[in-house]
Design an enzyme around this catalytic site. Structure first.
Site, PDB file in Angstrom:
ATOM      1  CB  SER A  44       0.942 -16.820 -14.544  1.00  0.00           C
ATOM      2  OG  SER A  44       2.050 -16.604 -15.131  1.00  0.00           O
ATOM      3  CG  HIS A 157       5.867 -19.166 -11.849  1.00  0.00           C
ATOM      4  ND1 HIS A 157       6.459 -18.347 -12.337  1.00  0.00           N
ATOM      5  CD2 HIS A 157       4.890 -19.703 -12.435  1.00  0.00           C
ATOM      6  CE1 HIS A 157       5.914 -18.058 -13.673  1.00  0.00           C
ATOM      7  NE2 HIS A 157       4.691 -19.012 -13.570  1.00  0.00           N
ATOM      8  CD  GLN A 165       4.354 -15.540 -12.424  1.00  0.00           C
ATOM      9  OE1 GLN A 165       3.073 -15.788 -12.554  1.00  0.00           O
ATOM     10  NE2 GLN A 165       5.139 -15.087 -13.481  1.00  0.00           N
ATOM     11  CD  GLU A 166       8.461 -14.128 -13.732  1.00  0.00           C
ATOM     12  OE1 GLU A 166       9.215 -13.593 -14.447  1.00  0.00           O
ATOM     13  OE2 GLU A 166       7.778 -14.962 -14.496  1.00  0.00           O
ATOM     14  CD  GLU A 207       9.915 -18.506 -14.525  1.00  0.00           C
ATOM     15  OE1 GLU A 207      10.431 -17.468 -14.188  1.00  0.00           O
ATOM     16  OE2 GLU A 207       8.612 -18.338 -15.207  1.00  0.00           O
ATOM     17  CG  ASP A 244       5.679 -11.345 -14.423  1.00  0.00           C
ATOM     18  OD1 ASP A 244       4.722 -10.366 -14.221  1.00  0.00           O
ATOM     19  OD2 ASP A 244       5.793 -12.397 -15.184  1.00  0.00           O
ATOM     20  CD  GLU A 290       6.747 -10.258 -17.544  1.00  0.00           C
ATOM     21  OE1 GLU A 290       7.723 -10.225 -17.507  1.00  0.00           O
ATOM     22  OE2 GLU A 290       5.939 -11.272 -17.704  1.00  0.00           O
ATOM     23  CG  ASP A 317       3.090 -12.413 -19.769  1.00  0.00           C
ATOM     24  OD1 ASP A 317       2.859 -12.929 -20.794  1.00  0.00           O
ATOM     25  OD2 ASP A 317       3.640 -12.878 -18.708  1.00  0.00           O
ATOM     26  CE  LYS A 342       5.327 -15.410 -20.769  1.00  0.00           C
ATOM     27  NZ  LYS A 342       4.277 -15.399 -19.623  1.00  0.00           N
ATOM     28  CB  SER A 369       9.284 -14.253 -21.744  1.00  0.00           C
ATOM     29  OG  SER A 369       9.073 -15.088 -20.799  1.00  0.00           O
ATOM     30  CG  HIS A 370      11.582 -18.662 -19.416  1.00  0.00           C
ATOM     31  ND1 HIS A 370      11.973 -19.043 -18.156  1.00  0.00           N
ATOM     32  CD2 HIS A 370      11.003 -17.310 -18.784  1.00  0.00           C
ATOM     33  CE1 HIS A 370      11.849 -18.570 -17.141  1.00  0.00           C
ATOM     34  NE2 HIS A 370      11.012 -17.139 -17.491  1.00  0.00           N
ATOM     35  NE  ARG A 371       4.260 -18.833 -20.977  1.00  0.00           N
ATOM     36  CZ  ARG A 371       3.096 -18.644 -21.240  1.00  0.00           C
ATOM     37  NH1 ARG A 371       2.551 -18.644 -22.560  1.00  0.00           N
ATOM     38  NH2 ARG A 371       2.122 -18.462 -20.513  1.00  0.00           N
ATOM     39  CB  SER A 372       6.177 -21.185 -15.350  1.00  0.00           C
ATOM     40  OG  SER A 372       4.946 -21.464 -15.804  1.00  0.00           O
ATOM     41  CE  LYS A 393       9.117 -13.352 -18.042  1.00  0.00           C
ATOM     42  NZ  LYS A 393       8.307 -12.958 -16.894  1.00  0.00           N
TER      43      LYS A 393
END
Ligand SMILES: C=C(OP(=O)(O)O)C(=O)O
Ligand SMILES: [Mg+2]
Length: 426
Positions: A44, A157, A165-166, A207, A244, A290, A317, A342, A369-372, A393
């Site tokens: 995303s 995701h 999404q989250e 994730e 998110d 987010e 984001d 990120k 943050s990580h990425r997916s 996250k």
């Protein structure tokens, strides 16, 4: 003096957690030190992110190979960096930015540039003999982040019929990172049992969060609440919740409407979406949202910030893409009150630090943050501590691409011992 001059820069194509090709850089220093770094990849993605260079040969890996980026490291970046000092991150990143010459790193590829930028830092830290978090953050780097653990995956995701999404749990009431992690993992296992008993499905998303057959934010938050209590924790005391929405994915720009396409095909104007967030935050101990609005819906973002910014953390984001120019606009227009960090959105470590500095100066909170699409590389764990971000996250608890970060944070907590601080105050 340790000889941290760069002797050799190598690169290769490896695979990420979605089975897509990505870039790994490998750097050798004159003193014999060798380090590697792997770049992540989003799904995303914000439209203003630095460009991830892909080969587009549809007959191989669906067009996702990164040989051009790998070739750019070997043929164009390596000759410029050999002989330069890996301990001079700002100078290395300046060379990379100038060599690319474009605004969005589209010439060499942000994946090529970032792999080298991260790898240089890791090599220098290793050569000097200090942990990466300390190398990047100095003696001030003592804050272990609160893990925002994404236990239910929707949006792009997963296949769950969920538009947001989250859905994250936030063990803010724990006394330490280690304990926060334990709270989170116990709730994760309890949630699995609940989903199994209710026959909602225990398959997972990108994730590592569950992707159950539920279709509303209320259902998702009710499940998190139930799992929290059944695991023996107190919502609003030990555990809080975060979303998110990834609202860019829902936004129809021409008509300025948010469409919940995966679930009930509900259509909401920005003001109604703000109301939905308000209702959710009144019903549940929600502390952070987010991308509550889309990256190009600055009016919606303003409404959201004016109405809920006083009580909720509102994280940009897609809106800010870790870029100080977009953050500057956000600060001027009083939009959001936190920024997601990120590294691959902006493409170098130095630019990431500049964005964080601007955010901190203006009272915006930081969430690393990580990425997916991730890998075994735990770089962001060290980065979160280096920046004293107080929040990270990095997904759920059943995929090694996410656990590599959590496990690295456990190691860092051990190194810091009594000096470690857990999280920030909300
Ligand atoms: C981690 C995220 O997803 P992606 O990497 O797909 O952008 C996000 O949107 O915050
Ligand atoms: Mg996001």
């Amino acid at each position: 003096m340790t000889n941290t001059l760069i002797r050799k820069v190598l690169a290769r194509q490896v695979l990420d957690s979605r089975g897509n090709p990505t870039v790994e850089a490998e750097i050798h220093l004159e003193n014999g030190t060798c380090a590697t770094a792997i770049v992540p990849s989003g799904a995303s993605t914000g439209s203003h992110e630095a460009l991830e260079l892909r080969d587009n040969n549809k007959s191989r890996y669906g067009g996702k190979e990164v040989w051009n980026a790998v070739g750019n490291i070997k043929k164009r970046i390596a000759p410029e960096l050999v002989g330069k000092d890996a301990a001079n991150q700002a100078e290395i990143d300046r060379i990379l930015i100038e060599l690319d010459g474009s605004k969005n790193k589209s010439v060499l590829g942000a994946n090529a540039i970032l792999a080298v930028s991260l790898c240089v830092a890791r090599a220098a830290a290793k050569a000097i003999g200090v942990p990466l978090f300390k190398y990047l953050g100095g003696s001030q780097a003592i804050t272990l982040p609160i893990p925002f653990a994404n236990l239910i995956n929707g949006g792009v995701h997963s296949d769950a019929p969920l538009d947001f999404q989250e859905f994250m749990i936030v063990p803010k009431g724990a006394p330490s990172f280690k304990e926060g992690l334990r709270y989170g993992v116990e709730i994760f296992h309890t949630l699995k049992t609940i989903l199994h008993e209710k026959r909602l499905g225990t398959g997972i998303g990108d994730e590592g969060g569950f992707a159950p057959s539920i279709s509303s934010a209320t259902q998702a938050l009710d499940l998190l609440l139930e799992a929290t209590e059944k695991a023996g924790y107190s919502p609003g005391k030990d555990i809080f919740y975060a979303l998110d929405a990834a609202a860019t994915e829902l936004y129809e720009e021409g008509v300025k409407i948010y469409v919940f396409k995966k679930s009930q095909n509900i259509k909401l104007p920005p003001s109604h979406l703000v109301e939905l967030y308000r209702e959710l935050s009144q019903k549940y101990p929600l502390i952070s949202i987010e991308d509550g609005m889309a990256e190009n819906d600055w009016e919606g973002w303003k409404q959201l910030t004016q109405q809920l910014g006083g009580t909720l953390q509102l994280v940009g984001d897609d809106l800010f893409v870790t870029n100080k120019e977009f953050l500057k606009k956000g600060i001027e227009e009083k939009v959001a009150n936190a920024i997601l960090i990120k590294v691959n959105q902006v493409g170098t470590l130095t630019e990431t630090f500049q964005t964080v500095e601007l955010a901190k100066k203006n009272g915006y909170r930081i969430m690393v943050s990580h990425r997916s699409g991730e890998s075994e590389d735990p770089f962001i764990a060290d980065l979160a501590v280096a920046l004293n971000a107080g929040q990270i996250k990095t997904g759920s608890f059943c995929r090694s691409d996410r656990l590599s970060k959590y496990n690295q944070l456990l190691r860092i907590e051990e190194v810091l011992a009594d000096n470690a601080i857990y999280g920030t105050e909300f």
